[in-house]
Design an enzyme around this catalytic site. Structure first.
Site, PDB file in Angstrom:
ATOM      1  N   LYS A   1       0.827  -1.221   0.000  1.00 46.36           N
ATOM      2  CA  LYS A   1       0.000   0.000   0.000  1.00 46.36           C
ATOM      3  C   LYS A   1       0.860   1.269   0.000  1.00 46.36           C
ATOM      4  CE  LYS A   1      -3.901  -2.325   2.247  1.00 46.36           C
ATOM      5  NZ  LYS A   1      -4.969  -2.217   3.275  1.00 46.36           N
TER       6      LYS A   1
ATOM      7  N   TYR B   1     -12.281  -2.117  -4.434  1.00 51.48           N
ATOM      8  CA  TYR B   1     -12.874  -2.244  -3.094  1.00 51.48           C
ATOM      9  C   TYR B   1     -14.398  -2.203  -3.111  1.00 51.48           C
ATOM     10  CZ  TYR B   1      -8.339  -2.024  -0.759  1.00 51.48           C
ATOM     11  OH  TYR B   1      -7.072  -2.312  -0.298  1.00 51.48           O
TER      12      TYR B   1
ATOM     13  N   PHE C   1     -15.669   3.256   6.139  1.00 56.95           N
ATOM     14  CA  PHE C   1     -14.310   3.670   5.795  1.00 56.95           C
ATOM     15  C   PHE C   1     -14.039   3.623   4.289  1.00 56.95           C
ATOM     16  CE2 PHE C   1     -14.181  -0.867   6.998  1.00 56.95           C
ATOM     17  CZ  PHE C   1     -13.633  -1.430   5.853  1.00 56.95           C
TER      18      PHE C   1
ATOM     19  N   ARG D   1      -2.357 -14.725   4.888  1.00 53.57           N
ATOM     20  CA  ARG D   1      -2.952 -13.924   5.966  1.00 53.57           C
ATOM     21  C   ARG D   1      -2.232 -14.174   7.289  1.00 53.57           C
ATOM     22  NH1 ARG D   1      -7.137 -10.868   3.966  1.00 53.57           N
ATOM     23  NH2 ARG D   1      -7.621 -10.216   6.078  1.00 53.57           N
TER      24      ARG D   1
ATOM     25  N   THR E   1      -5.694  -7.142  10.693  1.00 55.05           N
ATOM     26  CA  THR E   1      -5.959  -5.912   9.939  1.00 55.05           C
ATOM     27  C   THR E   1      -5.327  -4.690  10.606  1.00 55.05           C
ATOM     28  OG1 THR E   1      -8.044  -6.870   9.201  1.00 55.05           O
ATOM     29  CG2 THR E   1      -7.788  -4.499   8.913  1.00 55.05           C
TER      30      THR E   1
ATOM     31  N   ARG F   1       2.372  -6.719   8.852  1.00 53.42           N
ATOM     32  CA  ARG F   1       1.664  -5.530   9.362  1.00 53.42           C
ATOM     33  C   ARG F   1       2.248  -5.050  10.685  1.00 53.42           C
ATOM     34  NH1 ARG F   1      -4.393  -7.347   7.351  1.00 53.42           N
ATOM     35  NH2 ARG F   1      -4.339  -6.179   5.380  1.00 53.42           N
TER      36      ARG F   1
ATOM     37  N   ASN G   1      -1.951  -0.200   6.659  1.00 53.72           N
ATOM     38  CA  ASN G   1      -1.489  -1.449   7.286  1.00 53.72           C
ATOM     39  C   ASN G   1      -0.586  -2.251   6.332  1.00 53.72           C
ATOM     40  OD1 ASN G   1      -3.530  -2.166   5.562  1.00 53.72           O
ATOM     41  ND2 ASN G   1      -4.741  -3.291   7.057  1.00 53.72           N
TER      42      ASN G   1
ATOM     43  N   HIS H   1      -2.198  -5.492   1.349  1.00 53.50           N
ATOM     44  CA  HIS H   1      -3.491  -6.157   1.166  1.00 53.50           C
ATOM     45  C   HIS H   1      -3.239  -7.647   0.952  1.00 53.50           C
ATOM     46  CE1 HIS H   1      -7.394  -7.211  -0.602  1.00 53.50           C
ATOM     47  NE2 HIS H   1      -6.703  -7.847  -1.531  1.00 53.50           N
TER      48      HIS H   1
ATOM     49  N   GLU I   1      -9.130 -10.556  -8.204  1.00 54.83           N
ATOM     50  CA  GLU I   1      -8.154  -9.490  -7.970  1.00 54.83           C
ATOM     51  C   GLU I   1      -6.917  -9.654  -8.868  1.00 54.83           C
ATOM     52  OE1 GLU I   1      -9.521  -8.905  -3.301  1.00 54.83           O
ATOM     53  OE2 GLU I   1      -7.502  -9.615  -3.730  1.00 54.83           O
TER      54      GLU I   1
HETATM   55  P1  ATP Z   1      -7.097  -6.211   3.210  1.00 50.80           P
HETATM   56  O1  ATP Z   1      -8.385  -6.463   2.491  1.00 50.80           O
HETATM   57  O2  ATP Z   1      -6.455  -4.881   2.847  1.00 50.80           O
HETATM   58  O3  ATP Z   1      -6.139  -7.343   3.151  1.00 50.80           O
HETATM   59  P2  ATP Z   1      -8.328  -6.949   5.657  1.00 50.80           P
HETATM   60  O4  ATP Z   1      -8.965  -8.043   4.866  1.00 50.80           O
HETATM   61  O5  ATP Z   1      -7.497  -7.339   6.827  1.00 50.80           O
HETATM   62  O6  ATP Z   1      -7.445  -6.038   4.751  1.00 50.80           O
HETATM   63  P3  ATP Z   1     -10.799  -5.522   5.388  1.00 50.80           P
HETATM   64  O7  ATP Z   1     -11.883  -5.651   6.389  1.00 50.80           O
HETATM   65  O8  ATP Z   1     -10.925  -6.232   4.081  1.00 50.80           O
HETATM   66  O9  ATP Z   1      -9.429  -5.926   6.120  1.00 50.80           O
HETATM   67  O10 ATP Z   1     -10.573  -3.979   5.133  1.00 50.80           O
HETATM   68  C1  ATP Z   1      -9.893  -3.529   3.978  1.00 50.80           C
HETATM   69  C2  ATP Z   1      -8.970  -2.405   4.367  1.00 50.80           C
HETATM   70  O11 ATP Z   1      -9.744  -1.294   4.814  1.00 50.80           O
HETATM   71  C3  ATP Z   1      -8.036  -2.701   5.553  1.00 50.80           C
HETATM   72  O12 ATP Z   1      -6.862  -3.341   5.172  1.00 50.80           O
HETATM   73  C4  ATP Z   1      -7.756  -1.321   6.091  1.00 50.80           C
HETATM   74  O13 ATP Z   1      -6.734  -0.672   5.301  1.00 50.80           O
HETATM   75  C5  ATP Z   1      -9.059  -0.607   5.846  1.00 50.80           C
HETATM   76  N1  ATP Z   1      -9.912  -0.633   7.025  1.00 50.80           N
HETATM   77  C6  ATP Z   1     -10.541  -1.696   7.566  1.00 50.80           C
HETATM   78  N2  ATP Z   1     -11.273  -1.352   8.642  1.00 50.80           N
HETATM   79  C7  ATP Z   1     -11.098  -0.013   8.786  1.00 50.80           C
HETATM   80  C8  ATP Z   1     -11.588   0.956   9.704  1.00 50.80           C
HETATM   81  N3  ATP Z   1     -12.402   0.636  10.702  1.00 50.80           N
HETATM   82  N4  ATP Z   1     -11.177   2.235   9.532  1.00 50.80           N
HETATM   83  C9  ATP Z   1     -10.363   2.596   8.529  1.00 50.80           C
HETATM   84  N5  ATP Z   1      -9.875   1.728   7.629  1.00 50.80           N
HETATM   85  C10 ATP Z   1     -10.224   0.445   7.736  1.00 50.80           C
HETATM   86 MG    MG Z   2      -9.963  -7.743   3.032  1.00 45.94          MG
END
Ligand code: ATP
Ligand code: MG
Length: 139
Positions: free
Chosen positions: A11, A51, A59, A87, A93, A104, A114, A117, A128
């Site tokens: 990212k 997304y 968010f 993962r 996350t 992370r 973080n 992705h 993707e």
């Molecule tokens: P990713 O999809 O990036 O691998 P993830 O699967 O761990 O992350 P998701 O729930 O898919 O988490 O959220 C996608 C992304 O959105 C997160 O990686 C983070 O950057 C952002 N994100 C998630 N929750 C929040 C939140 N509460 N506030 C701000 N940003 C958030």
């Molecule tokens: Mg995710």
């Protein structure tokens, strides 16, 4: 064959801090093979599309803006059970909750920034991977 591939993005903030080399080293040390990779910068529209699954989340707009704020590196990673295995390597996350030594934990700076992705299912990994790479760019 399903189950052996995942899609990662380094990212913007992690890329900007020059963590790309260290993150790629963690990935290959964990036994993943890189079968496609590119540096790019998403437009707002492209980040919205990527997304789309999160479009109802509070968010979403911030995330789209963040992910299009600077260059990223996208890559397809291959390993047995890749989605779940990756993962484990990236951690929770929120970097504050990520296990010690995960990507992370080491390279994340906030819940939003973080570091990386990782795909959340085999189906999404393929969607993707196709989002970023044509057949000619996949090895
Ligand atoms: P990713 O999809 O990036 O691998 P993830 O699967 O761990 O992350 P998701 O729930 O898919 O988490 O959220 C996608 C992304 O959105 C997160 O990686 C983070 O950057 C952002 N994100 C998630 N929750 C929040 C939140 N509460 N506030 C701000 N940003 C958030
Ligand atoms: Mg995710």
């Amino acid at each position: 064959m399903s189950g052996h591939k995942t899609l990662t993005m380094i990212k913007p903030v992690a890329f900007g801090k020059n963590y790309t080399g260290k993150i790629l080293a963690k990935i290959t040390e964990a036994g993943f093979t890189i079968s496609a990779m590119k540096m790019t910068k998403l437009t707002i529209v492209q980040a919205q599309a990527f997304y789309n699954v999160h479009k109802e989340r509070p968010f979403y707009n911030d995330l789209v803006e963040f992910m299009s704020s600077g260059p990223i590196v996208a890559a397809v990673l291959e390993k047995e059970n890749a989605v779940e295995e990756y993962r484990k390597v990236i951690g929770a996350t929120n970097p504050e909750n990520a296990d010690k030594g995960t990507i992370r934990d080491l390279y994340g700076t906030s819940l939003q920034a973080n570091a990386v992705h990782g795909s959340d299912s085999d189906e999404n990994a393929e969607i993707e991977a196709s989002f970023f790479f044509s057949q000619l760019e996949r090895f």
